[in-house]
Write a protein that holds these residues in place. Sequence first.
Motif, PDB file in Angstrom:
ATOM      1  N   GLU A  97       4.388  -8.679   3.137  1.00 56.59           N
ATOM      2  CA  GLU A  97       4.339  -7.359   2.500  1.00 56.59           C
ATOM      3  C   GLU A  97       5.490  -7.276   1.496  1.00 56.59           C
ATOM      4  O   GLU A  97       6.639  -7.527   1.838  1.00 56.59           O
ATOM      5  CB  GLU A  97       4.440  -6.251   3.558  1.00 56.59           C
ATOM      6  CG  GLU A  97       4.667  -4.860   3.007  1.00 56.59           C
ATOM      7  CD  GLU A  97       3.669  -4.424   1.934  1.00 56.59           C
ATOM      8  OE1 GLU A  97       2.459  -4.548   2.170  1.00 56.59           O
ATOM      9  OE2 GLU A  97       4.115  -3.980   0.857  1.00 56.59           O
ATOM     10  N   ARG A 100      -3.190   8.800   7.115  1.00 54.32           N
ATOM     11  CA  ARG A 100      -3.028   7.376   6.774  1.00 54.32           C
ATOM     12  C   ARG A 100      -1.899   6.724   7.564  1.00 54.32           C
ATOM     13  O   ARG A 100      -2.051   5.608   8.043  1.00 54.32           O
ATOM     14  CB  ARG A 100      -2.742   7.219   5.272  1.00 54.32           C
ATOM     15  CG  ARG A 100      -3.977   7.258   4.467  1.00 54.32           C
ATOM     16  CD  ARG A 100      -3.671   7.298   2.990  1.00 54.32           C
ATOM     17  NE  ARG A 100      -4.933   7.466   2.337  1.00 54.32           N
ATOM     18  CZ  ARG A 100      -5.639   6.483   1.792  1.00 54.32           C
ATOM     19  NH1 ARG A 100      -5.175   5.264   1.731  1.00 54.32           N
ATOM     20  NH2 ARG A 100      -6.806   6.718   1.260  1.00 54.32           N
ATOM     21  N   VAL A 118       4.265 -12.070  -2.760  1.00 59.40           N
ATOM     22  CA  VAL A 118       3.489 -13.258  -3.112  1.00 59.40           C
ATOM     23  C   VAL A 118       3.244 -13.217  -4.618  1.00 59.40           C
ATOM     24  O   VAL A 118       2.897 -12.165  -5.160  1.00 59.40           O
ATOM     25  CB  VAL A 118       2.146 -13.249  -2.331  1.00 59.40           C
ATOM     26  CG1 VAL A 118       1.224 -14.349  -2.822  1.00 59.40           C
ATOM     27  CG2 VAL A 118       2.411 -13.376  -0.833  1.00 59.40           C
ATOM     28  N   ILE A 122      -7.421  12.605  -8.417  1.00 57.05           N
ATOM     29  CA  ILE A 122      -7.131  13.413  -7.239  1.00 57.05           C
ATOM     30  C   ILE A 122      -5.639  13.333  -6.875  1.00 57.05           C
ATOM     31  O   ILE A 122      -5.003  12.295  -7.073  1.00 57.05           O
ATOM     32  CB  ILE A 122      -8.043  12.882  -6.092  1.00 57.05           C
ATOM     33  CG1 ILE A 122      -8.614  14.007  -5.260  1.00 57.05           C
ATOM     34  CG2 ILE A 122      -7.396  11.830  -5.278  1.00 57.05           C
ATOM     35  CD1 ILE A 122      -9.906  13.629  -4.553  1.00 57.05           C
ATOM     36  N   ALA A 160     -11.351   1.963   2.223  1.00 55.80           N
ATOM     37  CA  ALA A 160     -10.711   1.329   3.381  1.00 55.80           C
ATOM     38  C   ALA A 160     -11.768   0.832   4.367  1.00 55.80           C
ATOM     39  O   ALA A 160     -11.609  -0.218   4.991  1.00 55.80           O
ATOM     40  CB  ALA A 160      -9.778   2.321   4.064  1.00 55.80           C
ATOM     41  N   GLY A 161     -12.851   1.600   4.479  1.00 62.88           N
ATOM     42  CA  GLY A 161     -13.925   1.204   5.405  1.00 62.88           C
ATOM     43  C   GLY A 161     -14.490  -0.163   5.054  1.00 62.88           C
ATOM     44  O   GLY A 161     -14.618  -1.041   5.917  1.00 62.88           O
ATOM     45  N   ASP A 177      -8.982  -3.527  -1.850  1.00 68.60           N
ATOM     46  CA  ASP A 177      -8.903  -3.090  -3.248  1.00 68.60           C
ATOM     47  C   ASP A 177      -8.660  -4.241  -4.211  1.00 68.60           C
ATOM     48  O   ASP A 177      -8.963  -4.132  -5.396  1.00 68.60           O
ATOM     49  CB  ASP A 177      -7.792  -2.034  -3.405  1.00 68.60           C
ATOM     50  CG  ASP A 177      -8.249  -0.649  -2.959  1.00 68.60           C
ATOM     51  OD1 ASP A 177      -9.383  -0.529  -2.436  1.00 68.60           O
ATOM     52  OD2 ASP A 177      -7.474   0.315  -3.123  1.00 68.60           O
TER      53      ASP A 177
HETATM   54  C1  LIG Z   1      -7.799   9.631  -3.443  1.00 70.32           C
HETATM   55  C2  LIG Z   1      -8.292   8.541  -2.556  1.00 70.32           C
HETATM   56  C3  LIG Z   1      -8.914   8.864  -1.349  1.00 70.32           C
HETATM   57  C4  LIG Z   1      -9.413   7.855  -0.518  1.00 70.32           C
HETATM   58  N1  LIG Z   1     -10.035   8.197   0.630  1.00 70.32           N
HETATM   59  C5  LIG Z   1     -10.561   7.228   1.413  1.00 70.32           C
HETATM   60  C6  LIG Z   1     -11.244   7.551   2.623  1.00 70.32           C
HETATM   61  O1  LIG Z   1     -11.323   8.714   3.020  1.00 70.32           O
HETATM   62  N2  LIG Z   1     -11.797   6.544   3.345  1.00 70.32           N
HETATM   63  C7  LIG Z   1     -11.699   5.238   2.945  1.00 70.32           C
HETATM   64  O2  LIG Z   1     -12.239   4.342   3.626  1.00 70.32           O
HETATM   65  N3  LIG Z   1     -11.025   4.898   1.816  1.00 70.32           N
HETATM   66  C8  LIG Z   1     -10.468   5.851   1.051  1.00 70.32           C
HETATM   67  N4  LIG Z   1      -9.800   5.513  -0.071  1.00 70.32           N
HETATM   68  C9  LIG Z   1      -9.663   4.094  -0.441  1.00 70.32           C
HETATM   69  C10 LIG Z   1      -8.574   3.389   0.338  1.00 70.32           C
HETATM   70  O3  LIG Z   1      -7.362   4.101   0.280  1.00 70.32           O
HETATM   71  C11 LIG Z   1      -8.324   1.986  -0.204  1.00 70.32           C
HETATM   72  O4  LIG Z   1      -9.542   1.363  -0.496  1.00 70.32           O
HETATM   73  C12 LIG Z   1      -7.567   1.158   0.827  1.00 70.32           C
HETATM   74  O5  LIG Z   1      -6.317   1.745   1.117  1.00 70.32           O
HETATM   75  C13 LIG Z   1      -7.363  -0.265   0.325  1.00 70.32           C
HETATM   76  O6  LIG Z   1      -6.608  -0.980   1.272  1.00 70.32           O
HETATM   77  P1  LIG Z   1      -6.016  -2.409   0.875  1.00 70.32           P
HETATM   78  O7  LIG Z   1      -5.352  -2.904   2.105  1.00 70.32           O
HETATM   79  O8  LIG Z   1      -7.068  -3.240   0.242  1.00 70.32           O
HETATM   80  O9  LIG Z   1      -4.983  -2.120  -0.287  1.00 70.32           O
HETATM   81  P2  LIG Z   1      -3.590  -1.342  -0.281  1.00 70.32           P
HETATM   82  O10 LIG Z   1      -3.647  -0.164   0.614  1.00 70.32           O
HETATM   83  O11 LIG Z   1      -3.262  -1.113  -1.717  1.00 70.32           O
HETATM   84  O12 LIG Z   1      -2.573  -2.368   0.364  1.00 70.32           O
HETATM   85  C14 LIG Z   1      -2.090  -3.463  -0.353  1.00 70.32           C
HETATM   86  C15 LIG Z   1      -0.743  -3.847   0.238  1.00 70.32           C
HETATM   87  O13 LIG Z   1      -0.315  -5.056  -0.400  1.00 70.32           O
HETATM   88  C16 LIG Z   1       1.056  -4.916  -0.767  1.00 70.32           C
HETATM   89  N5  LIG Z   1       1.262  -5.817  -1.921  1.00 70.32           N
HETATM   90  C17 LIG Z   1       0.891  -5.613  -3.208  1.00 70.32           C
HETATM   91  N6  LIG Z   1       1.217  -6.664  -3.963  1.00 70.32           N
HETATM   92  C18 LIG Z   1       1.806  -7.559  -3.138  1.00 70.32           C
HETATM   93  C19 LIG Z   1       2.363  -8.864  -3.331  1.00 70.32           C
HETATM   94  N7  LIG Z   1       2.366  -9.432  -4.546  1.00 70.32           N
HETATM   95  N8  LIG Z   1       2.877  -9.523  -2.264  1.00 70.32           N
HETATM   96  C20 LIG Z   1       2.866  -8.945  -1.023  1.00 70.32           C
HETATM   97  N9  LIG Z   1       2.378  -7.700  -0.788  1.00 70.32           N
HETATM   98  C21 LIG Z   1       1.846  -7.035  -1.825  1.00 70.32           C
HETATM   99  C22 LIG Z   1       1.214  -3.442  -1.098  1.00 70.32           C
HETATM  100  O14 LIG Z   1       2.566  -3.043  -1.031  1.00 70.32           O
HETATM  101  C23 LIG Z   1       0.344  -2.813  -0.012  1.00 70.32           C
HETATM  102  O15 LIG Z   1       1.060  -2.598   1.179  1.00 70.32           O
HETATM  103  C24 LIG Z   1      -9.277   6.494  -0.908  1.00 70.32           C
HETATM  104  C25 LIG Z   1      -8.618   6.165  -2.101  1.00 70.32           C
HETATM  105  C26 LIG Z   1      -8.131   7.176  -2.929  1.00 70.32           C
HETATM  106  C27 LIG Z   1      -7.437   6.810  -4.218  1.00 70.32           C
END
Ligand SMILES: Cc1cc2nc3c(=O)[nH]c(=O)nc-3n(C[C@H](O)[C@H](O)[C@H](O)COP(=O)(O)OP(=O)(O)OC[C@H]3O[C@@H](n4cnc5c(N)ncnc54)[C@H](O)[C@@H]3O)c2cc1C
Length: 380
Positions: free
Chosen positions: A35, A100, A124, A173, A298-299, A285
């Motif tokens: 992380e 969250r 990374v 939002i 997230a789902g 994402d």
């Molecule tokens: C307004 C809004 C509302 C939402 N509501 C919902 C909902 O109700 N239900 C739902 O399912 N989804 C929802 N989502 C979507 C959801 O938040 C995301 O799709 C989800 O958090 C993605 O998770 P992730 O682990 O892929 O990415 P992230 O949460 O972005 O996690 C990525 C992690 O990687 C770390 N990182 C980044 N670069 C590096 C690197 N180079 N080296 C090491 N670590 C690194 C970051 O610090 C972070 O901790 C919503 C999104 C938004 C914008």
Amino acid sequence: MTDSRRHAEISGGGFAGLTAATALAQRGWSVRLHERASELRAEGAGIVLWNNSLQVLDAIGATPDLDARSMTPPAYETRMNNVIQSQETLEGIRWRTMTRPHLHQTLLTAARESGVEIVADSAVTGATPEGTVTFANGETAQADLVIGADGVGSAVRDSLKIPLKRERSRDGITRFLVPRKKAELQALEPDTEWDNVIDFWNLDPRVLRVLYTPANDEELYIALMSPSADADGSRVPIDLELWTSIFPQLAPVLEEAAGVQGRYYGYQTTRLDRWTEGRVALIGDSAHAMCPALAQGAGTAMQNAWTLAVAATEAADDELPGALQEWERLERPYTDRAQDRSQWYADTREMANGNQFTGESVETALYNPTDPKRHEVHAA
Ligand SMILES: Cc1cc2nc3c(=O)[nH]c(=O)nc-3n(C[C@H](O)[C@H](O)[C@H](O)COP(=O)(O)OP(=O)(O)OC[C@H]3O[C@@H](n4cnc5c(N)ncnc54)[C@H](O)[C@@H]3O)c2cc1C
């Protein structure tokens, strides 16, 4: 003694990375998760999860922790100009609301208990198809499987030069976690069921929306939507006078939100040519950011993290790159459709009409990624 287990290196400690790490460790892999931030924590306010990710939480043994501080509201209500359009009780659809930080903590606990090595302050910078990971401090590591779960700006994805398309929407939002203030809301509108999720839309005289989501007995998640072109609507801290003029029944919680700096997020969708390259797979994402309309970012991240861990474990080491491609071929269509539908809802603002949880729009919500026969079921 050398470790004979297969080894995975994961970039990113969000919902996607923690889920994949736990599922792999529980299947006998040695797993190291990196992380970039100095501590592991969740950004944002609240979140809604549906059957697809709740099944994954069941499978990794995290449901009791999650349920201890989350809830299933009695109904999902949609209002236009404060007139109820629909109250959907979502019979037969499993869903939960939570903060969250709570979901993140639940996944972090599961990862730690499964033996995942978690390294904070570890950025990374890239990965090769052969499984070499590079870090900002100049070090490198070798893995049988590399997972890029490093979010929308993924360094792993960009280092592999995987072509992508990014689409931005006109709306965005600002999200807040505030105290429930149920008694005060009740005093303003006694007939309202304030435990419901309530999607307050207003398209005229101005496009503004408040998605009101109770996250547990004490905390309320409110998301304030406005077009990015509306400077006052998208301003942070929020313009309290503007928001309370349109949504006077929410004044007690809007006042709380006005005391928080907040951050306005524009909606965006990212689509990649491919999710895998050799021994590297992308999830969450980094691979498939989507508009939040269907609440599935997230789902789908968690469902793809789980199915990836299962597919990688079932493959022999020398067959791993092919197995990752096959995983993408089977699983990606569900996510592609969720992205398309979320984008459509964001573009059309159709959700304002209510009665939204029917037919195709609940396909992802109902999906069960842990059912080994799921592709047969869906093909039938
Ligand atoms: C307004 C809004 C509302 C939402 N509501 C919902 C909902 O109700 N239900 C739902 O399912 N989804 C929802 N989502 C979507 C959801 O938040 C995301 O799709 C989800 O958090 C993605 O998770 P992730 O682990 O892929 O990415 P992230 O949460 O972005 O996690 C990525 C992690 O990687 C770390 N990182 C980044 N670069 C590096 C690197 N180079 N080296 C090491 N670590 C690194 C970051 O610090 C972070 O901790 C919503 C999104 C938004 C914008």
